[in-house]
Design an enzyme around this catalytic site. Structure first.
Site, short mmCIF file in Angstrom:
data_model
loop_
_atom_site.label_atom_id
_atom_site.label_comp_id
_atom_site.label_asym_id
_atom_site.label_seq_id
_atom_site.Cartn_x
_atom_site.Cartn_y
_atom_site.Cartn_z
N PHE A 14 0.82 -1.21 0.00
CA PHE A 14 0.00 0.00 0.00
C PHE A 14 0.86 1.26 0.00
O PHE A 14 0.68 2.16 -0.83
CB PHE A 14 -0.93 -0.02 1.22
CG PHE A 14 -1.78 1.20 1.35
CD1 PHE A 14 -2.90 1.37 0.55
CD2 PHE A 14 -1.46 2.20 2.27
CE1 PHE A 14 -3.68 2.51 0.65
CE2 PHE A 14 -2.23 3.34 2.38
CZ PHE A 14 -3.35 3.49 1.57
N ILE A 15 1.82 1.34 0.91
CA ILE A 15 2.68 2.52 1.00
C ILE A 15 3.59 2.61 -0.22
O ILE A 15 3.81 3.69 -0.77
CB ILE A 15 3.48 2.52 2.31
CG1 ILE A 15 2.51 2.67 3.49
CG2 ILE A 15 4.53 3.63 2.32
CD1 ILE A 15 3.14 2.51 4.84
N ASP A 49 13.99 -12.08 -4.39
CA ASP A 49 13.77 -12.25 -2.95
C ASP A 49 15.08 -11.94 -2.24
O ASP A 49 16.01 -12.75 -2.24
CB ASP A 49 13.31 -13.68 -2.66
CG ASP A 49 12.99 -13.90 -1.20
OD1 ASP A 49 13.24 -13.00 -0.37
OD2 ASP A 49 12.47 -14.99 -0.88
N ALA A 74 8.53 -5.26 3.67
CA ALA A 74 8.39 -5.95 4.95
C ALA A 74 7.25 -6.93 4.86
O ALA A 74 6.34 -6.77 4.04
CB ALA A 74 8.12 -4.96 6.08
N TYR A 139 7.48 -8.83 14.71
CA TYR A 139 7.49 -7.82 13.65
C TYR A 139 8.12 -6.52 14.16
O TYR A 139 9.02 -5.95 13.53
CB TYR A 139 6.07 -7.58 13.13
CG TYR A 139 5.96 -6.44 12.14
CD1 TYR A 139 6.49 -6.56 10.87
CD2 TYR A 139 5.30 -5.26 12.48
CE1 TYR A 139 6.38 -5.52 9.96
CE2 TYR A 139 5.19 -4.23 11.58
CZ TYR A 139 5.74 -4.36 10.32
OH TYR A 139 5.62 -3.34 9.42
N LYS A 143 11.69 -4.81 12.92
CA LYS A 143 11.76 -3.46 12.39
C LYS A 143 12.65 -2.55 13.25
O LYS A 143 13.27 -1.62 12.74
CB LYS A 143 10.35 -2.86 12.26
CG LYS A 143 9.49 -3.53 11.20
CD LYS A 143 10.06 -3.42 9.81
CE LYS A 143 9.60 -2.18 9.11
NZ LYS A 143 10.06 -2.07 7.73
#
Length: 144
Positions: A14-15, A49, A74, A139, A143
């Site tokens: 989306f981003i 990948d 991500a 997650y 990050k």
């Protein structure tokens, strides 16, 4: 960023899609990196990948000199995989480590996106970069 070659990862998200639309106005030389082969866009794309060590060199072979990298890729957790440490290690941490290896040899800089999940329980609002980090998920830890 005219006359700079920019590589964007995570372009199928989306981003990533929204970011690419903004780049149309400010840069002519945008290249996209995605592990999603069905993704297509207005820019030249490389499908790879990066969580696999040797694929970084394959990317370099397919691209001109890259000046800037915008790292948006991500694996975002969902209810089924949020506790899967191997998934987050492979798709978030290892991917970023391999990309950093690429950067140190072949590019000037990186823009890295993170997530609110690195902070864990929010203590102060508004949240800023000085807020204590205490991720509650794999997650968030990857990050961070």
């Amino acid at each position: 960023m005219k006359n700079k070659n920019i590589l964007v990862t995570g372009v199928s998200g989306f981003i990533g899609k929204a970011f690419l639309n903004k780049l149309l106005d400010c840069s002519d030389n945008v290249y996209c990196l995605s592990r999603n082969k069905s993704y297509s866009n207005k820019f030249e794309s490389v499908y790879c990948d990066l969580s696999k060590n040797n694929n970084v060199l394959k990317v370099k072979e397919k691209l001109p000199d890259i000046h800037k990298i915008v790292h948006l890729a991500a694996a975002v957790p969902n209810i089924l995989n949020q506790n899967n440490i191997r998934l987050h290690y492979r798709n978030n941490l290892l991917l970023t480590i391999n990309l950093l290896k690429f950067i140190s040899k072949y590019t000037e800089s990186i823009i890295f996106t993170s997530t609110l999940d690195v902070y864990g329980k929010i203590e102060n609002i508004p949240v800023n970069e000085n807020h204590p980090t205490n991720p509650l998920t794999y997650y968030g830890a990857a990050k961070l």
